[in-house]
Design a protein around this motif. Structure first.
Motif, PDB file in Angstrom:
ATOM      1  N   ILE A  61      40.297  49.786  38.539  1.00 17.63           N
ATOM      2  CA  ILE A  61      39.856  48.876  37.478  1.00 17.63           C
ATOM      3  C   ILE A  61      41.015  48.587  36.517  1.00 17.63           C
ATOM      4  CG2 ILE A  61      38.329  48.671  35.464  1.00 17.63           C
ATOM      5  CD1 ILE A  61      36.280  50.370  37.160  1.00 17.63           C
ATOM      6  N   GLY A  62      41.738  49.611  36.140  1.00 19.80           N
ATOM      7  CA  GLY A  62      42.884  49.423  35.250  1.00 19.80           C
ATOM      8  C   GLY A  62      43.955  48.553  35.877  1.00 19.80           C
ATOM      9  N   SER A  63      44.159  48.683  37.175  1.00 20.72           N
ATOM     10  CA  SER A  63      45.147  47.857  37.867  1.00 20.72           C
ATOM     11  C   SER A  63      44.753  46.380  37.840  1.00 20.72           C
ATOM     12  CB  SER A  63      45.306  48.310  39.320  1.00 20.72           C
ATOM     13  OG  SER A  63      45.840  49.603  39.379  1.00 20.72           O
ATOM     14  N   VAL A  64      43.472  46.110  38.007  1.00 18.64           N
ATOM     15  CA  VAL A  64      43.005  44.726  37.941  1.00 18.64           C
ATOM     16  C   VAL A  64      43.205  44.177  36.533  1.00 18.64           C
ATOM     17  CG1 VAL A  64      40.980  43.222  38.107  1.00 18.64           C
ATOM     18  CG2 VAL A  64      41.389  44.964  39.857  1.00 18.64           C
ATOM     19  N   PHE A  65      42.849  44.963  35.521  1.00 14.35           N
ATOM     20  CA  PHE A  65      43.063  44.528  34.129  1.00 14.35           C
ATOM     21  C   PHE A  65      44.542  44.259  33.873  1.00 14.35           C
ATOM     22  CE2 PHE A  65      39.156  46.867  32.150  1.00 14.35           C
ATOM     23  CZ  PHE A  65      38.307  46.008  32.824  1.00 14.35           C
ATOM     24  N   LEU A  66      45.388  45.167  34.315  1.00 11.79           N
ATOM     25  CA  LEU A  66      46.829  45.009  34.114  1.00 11.79           C
ATOM     26  C   LEU A  66      47.339  43.732  34.775  1.00 11.79           C
ATOM     27  CD1 LEU A  66      49.649  46.033  33.266  1.00 11.79           C
ATOM     28  CD2 LEU A  66      49.698  47.303  35.424  1.00 11.79           C
ATOM     29  N   SER A  67      46.929  43.492  36.001  1.00 12.28           N
ATOM     30  CA  SER A  67      47.419  42.290  36.684  1.00 12.28           C
ATOM     31  C   SER A  67      46.928  41.027  35.988  1.00 12.28           C
ATOM     32  CB  SER A  67      47.015  42.305  38.166  1.00 12.28           C
ATOM     33  OG  SER A  67      45.621  42.205  38.321  1.00 12.28           O
ATOM     34  N   GLU A  68      45.719  41.045  35.462  1.00 13.24           N
ATOM     35  CA  GLU A  68      45.193  39.875  34.747  1.00 13.24           C
ATOM     36  C   GLU A  68      45.967  39.643  33.444  1.00 13.24           C
ATOM     37  OE1 GLU A  68      43.431  36.579  34.717  1.00 13.24           O
ATOM     38  OE2 GLU A  68      42.482  37.936  36.148  1.00 13.24           O
ATOM     39  N   VAL A  69      46.302  40.709  32.742  1.00 11.86           N
ATOM     40  CA  VAL A  69      47.088  40.588  31.507  1.00 11.86           C
ATOM     41  C   VAL A  69      48.476  40.042  31.823  1.00 11.86           C
ATOM     42  CG1 VAL A  69      48.202  41.927  29.668  1.00 11.86           C
ATOM     43  CG2 VAL A  69      45.801  42.339  30.221  1.00 11.86           C
ATOM     44  N   ASP A  94      51.110  30.293  40.439  1.00 12.94           N
ATOM     45  CA  ASP A  94      50.366  30.645  41.648  1.00 12.94           C
ATOM     46  C   ASP A  94      50.716  32.051  42.139  1.00 12.94           C
ATOM     47  OD1 ASP A  94      49.272  28.122  41.513  1.00 12.94           O
ATOM     48  OD2 ASP A  94      50.431  27.298  43.194  1.00 12.94           O
ATOM     49  N   VAL A  95      51.988  32.397  42.066  1.00 10.02           N
ATOM     50  CA  VAL A  95      52.419  33.734  42.491  1.00 10.02           C
ATOM     51  C   VAL A  95      51.797  34.799  41.583  1.00 10.02           C
ATOM     52  CG1 VAL A  95      54.414  35.276  42.689  1.00 10.02           C
ATOM     53  CG2 VAL A  95      54.529  32.954  43.625  1.00 10.02           C
ATOM     54  N   ALA A  96      51.784  34.543  40.265  1.00 13.34           N
ATOM     55  CA  ALA A  96      51.175  35.502  39.334  1.00 13.34           C
ATOM     56  C   ALA A  96      49.678  35.642  39.618  1.00 13.34           C
ATOM     57  CB  ALA A  96      51.420  35.064  37.894  1.00 13.34           C
ATOM     58  N   ALA A  97      49.016  34.526  39.903  1.00 11.81           N
ATOM     59  CA  ALA A  97      47.596  34.587  40.249  1.00 11.81           C
ATOM     60  C   ALA A  97      47.404  35.327  41.575  1.00 11.81           C
ATOM     61  CB  ALA A  97      47.017  33.181  40.337  1.00 11.81           C
ATOM     62  N   GLY A  98      48.351  35.156  42.486  1.00 15.08           N
ATOM     63  CA  GLY A  98      48.291  35.883  43.752  1.00 15.08           C
ATOM     64  C   GLY A  98      48.373  37.387  43.557  1.00 15.08           C
ATOM     65  N   ALA A  99      49.147  37.799  42.563  1.00 16.16           N
ATOM     66  CA  ALA A  99      49.238  39.233  42.252  1.00 16.16           C
ATOM     67  C   ALA A  99      47.876  39.762  41.809  1.00 16.16           C
ATOM     68  CB  ALA A  99      50.292  39.481  41.179  1.00 16.16           C
ATOM     69  N   VAL A 100      47.148  38.958  41.043  1.00 16.98           N
ATOM     70  CA  VAL A 100      45.796  39.372  40.638  1.00 16.98           C
ATOM     71  C   VAL A 100      44.916  39.493  41.874  1.00 16.98           C
ATOM     72  CG1 VAL A 100      43.746  38.762  39.294  1.00 16.98           C
ATOM     73  CG2 VAL A 100      46.027  38.293  38.364  1.00 16.98           C
ATOM     74  N   LEU A 101      45.010  38.520  42.764  1.00 13.65           N
ATOM     75  CA  LEU A 101      44.202  38.559  43.988  1.00 13.65           C
ATOM     76  C   LEU A 101      44.498  39.800  44.822  1.00 13.65           C
ATOM     77  CD1 LEU A 101      42.155  37.209  45.857  1.00 13.65           C
ATOM     78  CD2 LEU A 101      44.066  35.917  46.864  1.00 13.65           C
ATOM     79  N   VAL A 102      45.765  40.127  44.989  1.00  9.68           N
ATOM     80  CA  VAL A 102      46.142  41.325  45.746  1.00  9.68           C
ATOM     81  C   VAL A 102      45.534  42.567  45.097  1.00  9.68           C
ATOM     82  CG1 VAL A 102      48.092  42.823  46.347  1.00  9.68           C
ATOM     83  CG2 VAL A 102      48.250  40.367  46.739  1.00  9.68           C
ATOM     84  N   THR A 103      45.595  42.633  43.782  1.00 10.10           N
ATOM     85  CA  THR A 103      45.056  43.802  43.067  1.00 10.10           C
ATOM     86  C   THR A 103      43.540  43.881  43.205  1.00 10.10           C
ATOM     87  OG1 THR A 103      46.865  43.507  41.496  1.00 10.10           O
ATOM     88  CG2 THR A 103      45.131  45.033  40.874  1.00 10.10           C
ATOM     89  N   VAL A 104      42.871  42.737  43.133  1.00 13.54           N
ATOM     90  CA  VAL A 104      41.418  42.722  43.294  1.00 13.54           C
ATOM     91  C   VAL A 104      41.039  43.154  44.704  1.00 13.54           C
ATOM     92  CG1 VAL A 104      39.403  41.190  43.397  1.00 13.54           C
ATOM     93  CG2 VAL A 104      40.968  41.039  41.465  1.00 13.54           C
ATOM     94  N   ILE A 105      41.760  42.668  45.708  1.00 10.11           N
ATOM     95  CA  ILE A 105      41.479  43.081  47.087  1.00 10.11           C
ATOM     96  C   ILE A 105      41.658  44.588  47.233  1.00 10.11           C
ATOM     97  CG2 ILE A 105      42.313  42.926  49.472  1.00 10.11           C
ATOM     98  CD1 ILE A 105      42.899  39.931  48.877  1.00 10.11           C
ATOM     99  N   GLN A 106      42.721  45.122  46.640  1.00  2.46           N
ATOM    100  CA  GLN A 106      42.946  46.572  46.670  1.00  2.46           C
ATOM    101  C   GLN A 106      41.773  47.305  46.026  1.00  2.46           C
ATOM    102  OE1 GLN A 106      46.630  48.162  44.828  1.00  2.46           O
ATOM    103  NE2 GLN A 106      45.220  49.382  43.613  1.00  2.46           N
ATOM    104  N   ALA A 107      41.310  46.821  44.881  1.00  3.54           N
ATOM    105  CA  ALA A 107      40.203  47.472  44.177  1.00  3.54           C
ATOM    106  C   ALA A 107      38.916  47.409  44.998  1.00  3.54           C
ATOM    107  CB  ALA A 107      40.005  46.828  42.802  1.00  3.54           C
TER     108      ALA A 107
END
Length: 125
Positions: A61-69, A94-107
């Motif tokens: 959860i913290g990783s997703v929050f961090l990537s969104e910030v 788009d790349v920054a948004a992709g980082a959020v997507l990767v983190t969400v998939i991991q979560a």
């Protein structure tokens, strides 16, 4: 021994909270992630997950929050330095948004791994 400057610490902490407040107020995805995080933690309580499982969920959860910030920070900087459309500016976002997507998939994978067996038992499998 160096003197600790508490005034600077509190100012930095205030700026950090101001940044988090900005993300919370302006990014609907952050609010969605927070809602999803609360649901996941409620599920962890319901299924009485082990301490190590709780720690893994907090990490996810913290990783997703961090990537969104960080995504929000990248978007703000890109908008500042390139207010008009530019393909590279769009790609940076788009790349920054992709980082959020990767983190969400991991979560989600972590969540499935932790909740699969308890849910299977709960439904009677």
């Amino acid at each position: 021994m160096e003197k600790i400057h508490y005034r600077g610490f509190w100012r930095s902490l205030n700026q950090a909270w101001r940044g988090l407040h900005y993300v919370w107020k302006t990014e609907g995805h952050m609010q969605f992630h927070a809602f999803a995080g609360v649901l996941v933690l409620a599920g962890a309580w319901w299924f009485r997950l082990a301490r190590w499982e709780w720690l893994l969920l907090f990490y996810a959860i913290g990783s997703v929050f961090l990537s969104e910030v960080l995504n929000t920070a990248v978007e703000l900087v890109v908008d500042l330095v390139q207010p008009n459309f530019h393909p590279l500016a769009g790609m940076a976002k788009d790349v920054a948004a992709g980082a959020v997507l990767v983190t969400v998939i991991q979560a989600v994978i972590i969540g499935i791994g932790l909740f699969w067996l308890p849910m299977w038992r709960w439904i009677g499998g």
